[in-house]
Structures are given as C-alpha cells and as structure tokens.
Design a protein around this motif. Structure first.
Motif, short mmCIF file in Angstrom:
data_model
loop_
_atom_site.label_atom_id
_atom_site.label_comp_id
_atom_site.label_asym_id
_atom_site.label_seq_id
_atom_site.Cartn_x
_atom_site.Cartn_y
_atom_site.Cartn_z
N GLU A 1 -16.17 31.21 17.75
CA GLU A 1 -17.14 31.14 18.68
C GLU A 1 -16.84 31.76 20.27
N THR A 2 -15.39 31.69 20.40
CA THR A 2 -15.18 32.29 21.74
C THR A 2 -15.39 33.93 21.69
N LEU A 3 -15.50 34.30 20.46
CA LEU A 3 -16.14 35.85 20.37
C LEU A 3 -17.54 36.18 20.44
N GLY A 4 -18.13 34.99 20.44
CA GLY A 4 -19.86 35.03 20.49
C GLY A 4 -20.57 34.71 19.38
N ALA A 5 -19.64 34.34 18.02
CA ALA A 5 -20.21 34.04 16.93
C ALA A 5 -20.81 32.71 17.03
N ASP A 6 -21.82 32.44 16.17
CA ASP A 6 -22.26 31.08 15.88
C ASP A 6 -21.97 30.56 15.16
N ARG A 7 -21.62 29.28 14.85
CA ARG A 7 -21.07 28.30 13.74
C ARG A 7 -21.86 28.12 12.92
N SER A 8 -23.23 28.12 13.22
CA SER A 8 -24.40 27.79 12.08
C SER A 8 -24.60 28.77 11.36
N ASP A 9 -24.49 30.16 12.18
CA ASP A 9 -24.76 31.33 11.50
C ASP A 9 -23.85 31.75 10.50
N LEU A 10 -22.47 31.19 10.79
CA LEU A 10 -21.46 31.80 10.00
C LEU A 10 -21.46 31.06 8.64
N THR A 11 -21.96 29.54 8.84
CA THR A 11 -22.00 28.95 7.73
C THR A 11 -23.26 29.14 6.84
N GLU A 12 -24.31 29.73 7.36
CA GLU A 12 -25.27 30.56 6.54
C GLU A 12 -25.03 31.61 5.73
N LYS A 13 -24.09 32.35 6.40
CA LYS A 13 -23.87 33.54 5.82
C LYS A 13 -22.58 33.18 4.63
N LEU A 14 -22.04 32.18 4.67
CA LEU A 14 -21.21 31.84 3.67
C LEU A 14 -22.04 31.22 2.54
N ILE A 15 -22.93 30.35 2.88
CA ILE A 15 -23.56 29.79 1.65
C ILE A 15 -24.55 31.00 0.89
N GLU A 16 -24.89 32.07 1.81
CA GLU A 16 -25.70 33.04 1.14
C GLU A 16 -24.99 34.21 0.51
N GLY A 17 -23.74 33.94 0.65
CA GLY A 17 -22.97 34.97 -0.24
C GLY A 17 -22.61 36.28 0.94
N LYS A 18 -22.86 36.08 1.98
CA LYS A 18 -22.79 37.31 2.86
C LYS A 18 -21.29 37.57 3.45
N GLN A 19 -20.58 36.28 3.39
CA GLN A 19 -19.38 36.04 4.01
C GLN A 19 -18.30 35.69 2.90
N LYS A 20 -17.11 36.19 2.95
CA LYS A 20 -16.15 35.76 1.68
C LYS A 20 -15.38 34.67 2.23
N PHE B 1 -9.15 40.00 -9.78
CA PHE B 1 -9.52 39.52 -8.37
C PHE B 1 -10.75 40.03 -7.98
N LEU B 2 -11.22 41.43 -8.51
CA LEU B 2 -12.42 42.00 -7.96
C LEU B 2 -13.60 41.30 -8.39
N ALA B 3 -13.44 40.67 -9.78
CA ALA B 3 -14.41 39.92 -10.41
C ALA B 3 -14.56 38.66 -9.54
N VAL B 4 -13.62 38.05 -9.08
CA VAL B 4 -13.58 36.63 -8.21
C VAL B 4 -14.26 37.06 -7.03
N VAL B 5 -13.80 37.99 -6.33
CA VAL B 5 -14.40 38.34 -5.05
C VAL B 5 -15.86 38.46 -5.11
N LYS B 6 -16.18 39.18 -6.36
CA LYS B 6 -17.71 39.52 -6.43
C LYS B 6 -18.58 38.40 -6.87
N GLY B 7 -17.96 37.13 -6.92
CA GLY B 7 -18.60 36.03 -7.30
C GLY B 7 -18.59 35.75 -8.90
N ASN B 8 -17.79 36.35 -9.48
CA ASN B 8 -17.65 35.90 -11.04
C ASN B 8 -16.38 35.27 -11.41
N GLY B 9 -15.86 34.43 -10.57
CA GLY B 9 -14.72 33.69 -10.99
C GLY B 9 -15.36 32.36 -11.68
#
Length: 320
Positions: A96-115, A276-284
């Motif tokens: 958040e000190t870098l200007g990121a929004d915590r709720s936005d980061l959570t949404e990106k995680l849930i939507e699979g946009k962040q790892k 590793f790549l399969a897990v990172v891509k969501g297939n673990g």
C-alpha cells in the motif's frame, strides 16, 4: 534515499540519476521518494505475490487444526497459522505504501490475475506434513527471505525482519515435531519419510524457475530488490538441508544428490519443471480448492469490513 538537495522539480533524467545513485550506494528507497514506474510495478507484483502466499499458506496446515494429536500441538499450530496471517498483513501494508490498494490485490488473487507460491497447491495428506512444511518449506522461505531484509525498498526490508524471525521459529518447530516422530514407532518414522519424499521437490521449486528462464531476476537484482538469483538460493537451501536430514534420520528422494569436492557444495537433480509450470498455471492438485476457500472467506467477511468502515465513519463524524 539521499534527499540532501531538493529534486522535487527536477526533470525525470535527473530523478533517475538520483535513484540510480541511491541504489548503487546501497541506500534505501522510501515511499515518498521518486522511483521509476518499472521499479514500483515490480515491487507491487513481488510483494503482492508474497502477501498472497502468506494468506493462502494458512490453508494447508490449517487443515490439521482440528486433528492435531494433543492440545500442545494444536496451540503451536494455531499460533503458527496466526503468524502467517500477520505476515500477510505486514506485506499488504508494504504494498500500500507503493500506491496499491489491498482490496484490489485481493480481487486480483481471487480472479487468478496474481500468483502465489506454487508450494501451497500441494495437499497435506498426513500430520507429518505439518512438521515437514515447518522444516523444509519454511526453511526454503528463510533462504529466500533473509536477503530481502536488505532489499532496496525500505518498507519491504523492514517488514521482512520480523517475518524472518518468526519463520525461523516455525522452522525449529517443524524440525522438533519431526524429531519427536522419528523417535516414535516404525509407522511414525515411515510417515515422516513419506512426507519428506513428497515435499522435497516442490520445496526446491519454491525458488522459482532456473536463472536462464527467470525473466525478472536480472532487473530485480540491478535494482537491489533481490540479492541472489534463484539458482544461488536453491543451492544454499540444498547445502543447508542435507546435514539437517542426516541429524533427523531421513533421506531425500534424489539419486543425483552427492557432495562435489571441487565446488564444495552438493550436486543435485533437476526438479520437474513441467510440473512447476502446470501448478503455476492453475493445474496443481489444490489450486482450485485454495482459491475457492479464499474467495469464500473474502465473501463471508464482507459484513466485517462494512461494519469497520461504518464504525470509522461514525467516529470521524463525531470528531468533526
């Protein structure tokens, strides 16, 4: 950052020179200092991934909270899971000190946009996994995170000091649990060895892909965000873990593992990077379950967030 002279109105070229000087001098960049967009974006990506990993990482061991074999073990495990939640909060605050929004980061995680770390997409099948995660997974995390205490970004580096102290305690707890089991029955010893066999290779993958396949490492090291490459950290972890395994009385499932007198380090086999790549891509094994649980927790906690905001708004109104 060195702000002995005013650069607030300086052109971007001068700002970049001042930033580079700060990095080259080994000084810290702070949130109010000017920084290149690429530096900011890289930090947000890395810190967010780290924070997500701490929060998702509560799930594998949390799976055993109700089945711990004693009140002491339950208390230890509850304290550890609580620590992981705290680590996530420290890191989200740093982002958040870098200007990121915590709720936005959570949404990106849930939507699979962040790892988050691939290690947390493996299931905890036996209680021995609680100890193995503490020993190997937290041990790998310590290897990766201790250098981050010297990261060029101040809030990240300072957060990592406390995180690493607690992770070190977690590792000792895990090793103590496995030591206790290895002094038990043949069935318990077999359970520990089987657990180590399953977690060894995923632990090696925690450091990320090989250096020649890691797109962000070189720039992150130039900026002082990272201090060592993925392969350097992986080697350090292997060399650290082998004497611990001997003391514990377990072996690692790697026929290529041996001491190299010339390098004065251990040679070891190559992890299965296709896995590793399969897990990172969501297939673990547990990717879908982990995100589903995080989504449910986020949705179930909506009323708490709304109540907190209403309470803060009421206090602000009363104070005005």
């Amino acid at each position: 950052m060195n702000t002995s002279h005013d650069i607030s109105g300086a052109p971007e070229e001068a700002l970049l020179q001042e930033f580079d000087h700060t990095i080259d001098a080994g000084q810290r960049v702070e949130p109010r200092d000017w920084m290149p967009d690429g530096y900011r974006k890289t930090l947000i990506r890395q810190i967010a991934q780290h924070a997500h990993s701490e929060i998702i990482g509560m799930q594998p061991e949390g799976n055993w909270l109700t089945r711990a074999p004693s009140l002491r073990r339950k208390a230890i495990l509850m304290a550890k899971v609580q620590d992981e939640a705290g680590h996530g909060l420290y890191l989200y605050s740093a982002a958040e000190t870098l200007g990121a929004d915590r709720s936005d980061l959570t949404e990106k995680l849930i939507e699979g946009k962040q790892k988050y770390s691939s290690i947390f997409n493996y299931p905890t099948l036996t209680y021995a996994d609680v100890g193995t995660i503490g020993w190997l997974v937290d041990g790998a995390a310590i290897c990766n995170q201790v250098p981050l205490c010297r990261s060029s970004f101040g809030p990240y580096a300072r957060a990592m000091i406390r995180v690493c102290k607690e992770e070190s305690f977690h590792q000792r707890q895990g090793f103590e649990l496995l030591t206790k089991m290895m002094r038990g029955t043949d069935e318990q010893r077999a359970m520990v060895q089987e657990s180590v066999n399953r977690w060894w290779w995923p632990a090696l993958m925690m450091f990320g892909p090989p250096d020649d396949e890691s797109p962000n490492t070189e720039q992150s090291m130039k900026w002082g965000i990272k201090r060592h490459t993925n392969d350097e950290l992986r080697q350090r972890f292997v060399d650290m873990s082998i004497p611990q395994a001997k003391a514990l009385g377990v072996t690692f499932p790697d026929p290529d593992l041996k001491w190299n007198a010339n390098r004065k380090s251990h040679d070891f086999g190559e992890p299965d990077w296709s896995e590793f790549l399969a897990v990172v891509k969501g297939n673990g094994t547990s990717n879908i379950e982990r995100i589903a649980n995080r989504r449910a927790a986020h949705e179930d906690g909506a009323w708490v967030r709304e109540a907190a905001m209403a309470f803060a708004a009421r206090d602000k109104k009363a104070a005005s």
